[in-house]
Motif scaffolding. Structure first.
Motif, PDB file in Angstrom:
ATOM      1  N   ALA A 228      33.143 -18.440  18.091  1.00  0.00           N
ATOM      2  CA  ALA A 228      34.350 -18.770  18.850  1.00  0.00           C
ATOM      3  C   ALA A 228      35.240 -19.736  18.082  1.00  0.00           C
ATOM      4  O   ALA A 228      36.465 -19.592  18.052  1.00  0.00           O
ATOM      5  CB  ALA A 228      33.960 -19.371  20.201  1.00  0.00           C
ATOM      6  N   VAL A 229      34.621 -20.719  17.429  1.00  0.00           N
ATOM      7  CA  VAL A 229      35.400 -21.698  16.664  1.00  0.00           C
ATOM      8  C   VAL A 229      36.039 -21.044  15.440  1.00  0.00           C
ATOM      9  O   VAL A 229      37.211 -21.285  15.126  1.00  0.00           O
ATOM     10  CB  VAL A 229      34.502 -22.881  16.248  1.00  0.00           C
ATOM     11  N   LYS A 230      35.295 -20.205  14.742  1.00  0.00           N
ATOM     12  CA  LYS A 230      35.847 -19.507  13.571  1.00  0.00           C
ATOM     13  C   LYS A 230      37.032 -18.639  13.961  1.00  0.00           C
ATOM     14  O   LYS A 230      38.060 -18.630  13.284  1.00  0.00           O
ATOM     15  CB  LYS A 230      34.778 -18.646  12.897  1.00  0.00           C
ATOM     16  N   GLU A 231      36.893 -17.896  15.056  1.00  0.00           N
ATOM     17  CA  GLU A 231      37.984 -17.038  15.488  1.00  0.00           C
ATOM     18  C   GLU A 231      39.188 -17.855  15.937  1.00  0.00           C
ATOM     19  O   GLU A 231      40.335 -17.473  15.694  1.00  0.00           O
ATOM     20  CB  GLU A 231      37.503 -16.119  16.609  1.00  0.00           C
ATOM     21  N   ALA A 232      38.935 -18.984  16.591  1.00  0.00           N
ATOM     22  CA  ALA A 232      40.030 -19.840  17.036  1.00  0.00           C
ATOM     23  C   ALA A 232      40.794 -20.427  15.848  1.00  0.00           C
ATOM     24  O   ALA A 232      42.021 -20.556  15.880  1.00  0.00           O
ATOM     25  CB  ALA A 232      39.499 -20.964  17.925  1.00  0.00           C
ATOM     26  N   LYS A 233      40.065 -20.783  14.809  1.00  0.00           N
ATOM     27  CA  LYS A 233      40.702 -21.317  13.601  1.00  0.00           C
ATOM     28  C   LYS A 233      41.672 -20.293  13.014  1.00  0.00           C
ATOM     29  O   LYS A 233      42.815 -20.619  12.668  1.00  0.00           O
ATOM     30  CB  LYS A 233      39.612 -21.673  12.597  1.00  0.00           C
ATOM     31  N   ALA A 234      41.222 -19.041  12.919  1.00  0.00           N
ATOM     32  CA  ALA A 234      42.073 -17.981  12.392  1.00  0.00           C
ATOM     33  C   ALA A 234      43.238 -17.690  13.337  1.00  0.00           C
ATOM     34  O   ALA A 234      44.371 -17.434  12.891  1.00  0.00           O
ATOM     35  CB  ALA A 234      41.252 -16.718  12.167  1.00  0.00           C
ATOM     36  N   PHE A 235      42.975 -17.758  14.633  1.00  0.00           N
ATOM     37  CA  PHE A 235      44.014 -17.498  15.639  1.00  0.00           C
ATOM     38  C   PHE A 235      45.144 -18.513  15.529  1.00  0.00           C
ATOM     39  O   PHE A 235      46.327 -18.159  15.554  1.00  0.00           O
ATOM     40  CB  PHE A 235      43.381 -17.547  17.029  1.00  0.00           C
ATOM     41  N   VAL A 236      44.779 -19.797  15.402  1.00  0.00           N
ATOM     42  CA  VAL A 236      45.795 -20.850  15.316  1.00  0.00           C
ATOM     43  C   VAL A 236      46.606 -20.719  14.025  1.00  0.00           C
ATOM     44  O   VAL A 236      47.831 -20.882  14.021  1.00  0.00           O
ATOM     45  CB  VAL A 236      45.142 -22.246  15.414  1.00  0.00           C
ATOM     46  N   TYR A 237      45.924 -20.417  12.922  1.00  0.00           N
ATOM     47  CA  TYR A 237      46.634 -20.248  11.648  1.00  0.00           C
ATOM     48  C   TYR A 237      47.672 -19.138  11.770  1.00  0.00           C
ATOM     49  O   TYR A 237      48.826 -19.298  11.354  1.00  0.00           O
ATOM     50  CB  TYR A 237      45.651 -19.917  10.524  1.00  0.00           C
ATOM     51  N   SER A 238      47.278 -18.026  12.374  1.00  0.00           N
ATOM     52  CA  SER A 238      48.203 -16.911  12.540  1.00  0.00           C
ATOM     53  C   SER A 238      49.355 -17.287  13.466  1.00  0.00           C
ATOM     54  O   SER A 238      50.515 -16.922  13.222  1.00  0.00           O
ATOM     55  CB  SER A 238      47.455 -15.697  13.096  1.00  0.00           C
ATOM     56  N   ALA A 239      49.037 -18.036  14.531  1.00  0.00           N
ATOM     57  CA  ALA A 239      50.081 -18.439  15.475  1.00  0.00           C
ATOM     58  C   ALA A 239      51.120 -19.337  14.809  1.00  0.00           C
ATOM     59  O   ALA A 239      52.328 -19.181  15.029  1.00  0.00           O
ATOM     60  CB  ALA A 239      49.445 -19.158  16.666  1.00  0.00           C
ATOM     61  N   ILE A 240      50.664 -20.293  13.994  1.00  0.00           N
ATOM     62  CA  ILE A 240      51.598 -21.171  13.283  1.00  0.00           C
ATOM     63  C   ILE A 240      52.402 -20.381  12.255  1.00  0.00           C
ATOM     64  O   ILE A 240      53.612 -20.570  12.102  1.00  0.00           O
ATOM     65  CB  ILE A 240      50.845 -22.334  12.601  1.00  0.00           C
ATOM     66  N   GLU A 241      51.729 -19.474  11.576  1.00  0.00           N
ATOM     67  CA  GLU A 241      52.384 -18.671  10.544  1.00  0.00           C
ATOM     68  C   GLU A 241      53.540 -17.862  11.111  1.00  0.00           C
ATOM     69  O   GLU A 241      54.569 -17.654  10.445  1.00  0.00           O
ATOM     70  CB  GLU A 241      51.359 -17.735   9.912  1.00  0.00           C
ATOM     71  N   HIS A 242      53.410 -17.433  12.370  1.00  0.00           N
ATOM     72  CA  HIS A 242      54.434 -16.595  12.982  1.00  0.00           C
ATOM     73  C   HIS A 242      55.293 -17.348  13.994  1.00  0.00           C
ATOM     74  O   HIS A 242      56.059 -16.741  14.735  1.00  0.00           O
ATOM     75  CB  HIS A 242      53.786 -15.388  13.656  1.00  0.00           C
ATOM     76  N   ALA A 243      55.185 -18.675  14.018  1.00  0.00           N
ATOM     77  CA  ALA A 243      55.947 -19.476  14.982  1.00  0.00           C
ATOM     78  C   ALA A 243      57.414 -19.574  14.576  1.00  0.00           C
ATOM     79  O   ALA A 243      57.776 -19.406  13.412  1.00  0.00           O
ATOM     80  CB  ALA A 243      55.346 -20.878  15.089  1.00  0.00           C
ATOM     81  N   ASP A 244      58.257 -19.881  15.584  1.00  0.00           N
ATOM     82  CA  ASP A 244      59.646 -20.181  15.258  1.00  0.00           C
ATOM     83  C   ASP A 244      59.748 -21.639  14.831  1.00  0.00           C
ATOM     84  O   ASP A 244      58.745 -22.346  14.738  1.00  0.00           O
ATOM     85  CB  ASP A 244      60.578 -19.886  16.435  1.00  0.00           C
ATOM     86  N   ASP A 245      60.955 -22.117  14.571  1.00  0.00           N
ATOM     87  CA  ASP A 245      61.133 -23.458  14.018  1.00  0.00           C
ATOM     88  C   ASP A 245      61.430 -24.516  15.067  1.00  0.00           C
ATOM     89  O   ASP A 245      61.756 -25.646  14.727  1.00  0.00           O
ATOM     90  CB  ASP A 245      62.259 -23.458  12.974  1.00  0.00           C
ATOM     91  N   TYR A 246      61.338 -24.175  16.350  1.00  0.00           N
ATOM     92  CA  TYR A 246      61.659 -25.162  17.371  1.00  0.00           C
ATOM     93  C   TYR A 246      60.729 -26.365  17.259  1.00  0.00           C
ATOM     94  O   TYR A 246      59.514 -26.244  17.236  1.00  0.00           O
ATOM     95  CB  TYR A 246      61.546 -24.586  18.785  1.00  0.00           C
ATOM     96  N   GLY A 247      61.321 -27.541  17.184  1.00  0.00           N
ATOM     97  CA  GLY A 247      60.544 -28.770  17.194  1.00  0.00           C
ATOM     98  C   GLY A 247      59.799 -29.072  15.913  1.00  0.00           C
ATOM     99  O   GLY A 247      59.020 -30.010  15.851  1.00  0.00           O
ATOM    100  N   VAL A 248      60.052 -28.287  14.855  1.00  0.00           N
ATOM    101  CA  VAL A 248      59.242 -28.448  13.656  1.00  0.00           C
ATOM    102  C   VAL A 248      59.401 -29.816  13.028  1.00  0.00           C
ATOM    103  O   VAL A 248      58.500 -30.318  12.359  1.00  0.00           O
ATOM    104  CB  VAL A 248      59.574 -27.328  12.637  1.00  0.00           C
ATOM    105  N   LYS A 249      60.546 -30.478  13.246  1.00  0.00           N
ATOM    106  CA  LYS A 249      60.767 -31.792  12.649  1.00  0.00           C
ATOM    107  C   LYS A 249      60.236 -32.919  13.516  1.00  0.00           C
ATOM    108  O   LYS A 249      60.278 -34.073  13.130  1.00  0.00           O
ATOM    109  CB  LYS A 249      62.263 -31.997  12.373  1.00  0.00           C
TER     110      LYS A 249
END
Length: 254
Positions: A228-249
């Motif tokens: 579960a932790v391994k999959e969550a790590k990959a899930f978060v990486y993918s989510a950030i990779e495809h995120a928009d730029d709102y609030g990035v600063k």
């Protein structure tokens, strides 16, 4: 009968990146039906970022309203005060036969040392019922009462938290130990496993909440804690990779 119902006991994030927003979005990605018990509201005022705890009676009424729903898992996030934490703990005790993820979010900047200490003591009472706990480095320091500067320190803190009753400890190191890698530690009382992924410069608001919610979702789906932790790590990486730029600063940890 097992369902796909999962409950988030968590707070509102006025920026709609972390807290209950991250929980529901993550549950949906895992094709789970998410329920909510809201612990607090947040706002930016002249005093800065403020947390307003849900009234104790209102919070208890929320939990009473859903007490008979056959949840398959529970994810706990921000518990802003002792009253909310106590009510949440009672609910967890009544559902101790399902996977429970405790993300021990501690809001400390505006609180006195005695209040922080009391919240810490209350959070420790959740440990025996939690399948996995997911403190970040700051929270792990407060809970373990040691300073964490290195990977060795992370291991020491994980052992302490396990000895305090946590079955599986995941310390979210994020980018605090390395500017190039997001470093997290998994410990189940037997094995230490460091998980790393490259640091992305895109929007990472809500990354910690999303990570915890994804672990909870995978536990409901029947995966082992480490899977579960391994999959969550990959899930978060993918989510950030495809995120928009709102609030990035802006600099929000969760």
């Amino acid at each position: 009968m097992k369902t796909n119902y999962i409950l988030a006991i968590s707070g509102n994030d006025i920026y709609s990146g972390g807290g209950l927003y991250a929980d529901l979005a993550t549950f949906q990605q895992h094709k789970l039906h998410g329920f909510l018990a809201v612990t607090c509201l947040t706002a930016v005022t002249e005093n800065g970022f403020e947390v307003f705890a849900t009234d104790q009676k209102v919070f208890k009424a929320q939990l009473d309203s859903i007490k008979d729903i056959p949840f398959a898992g529970i994810k706990l996030g921000l518990l802003p005060n002792l009253e909310v934490a106590e009510a949440a703990l009672d609910f967890v005790k009544a559902h101790s036969d399902i996977p429970i993820l405790l993300d021990p979010v501690l809001v400390c900047k505006e609180k006195h040392d005695l209040e922080v200490s009391a919240l810490r003591d209350q959070l420790l009472m959740f440990f025996p019922y939690a399948t996995v706990i997911t403190p970040n480095l700051v929270e792990a320091e407060l809970l373990s009462q040691i300073e964490i500067k290195t990977k060795a320190d992370m291991k020491t803190a994980a052992v302490i938290l396990h000895e305090l009753g946590a079955k599986t400890v995941v310390i979210k190191g994020g980018n605090r130990l390395s500017q190039d890698q997001a470093v997290d530690l998994f410990y189940d009382g037997q094995d230490f496993q460091f998980l790393t992924s490259p640091i992305l410069t895109r929007n990472n608001i809500g990354a910690g909440c999303t990570f915890a919610s994804s672990i909870a979702s995978s536990l409901v789906e029947g995966r082992s804690a480490f899977e579960a932790v391994k999959e969550a790590k990959a899930f978060v990486y993918s989510a950030i990779e495809h995120a928009d730029d709102y609030g990035v600063k802006q600099n929000y940890d969760k």
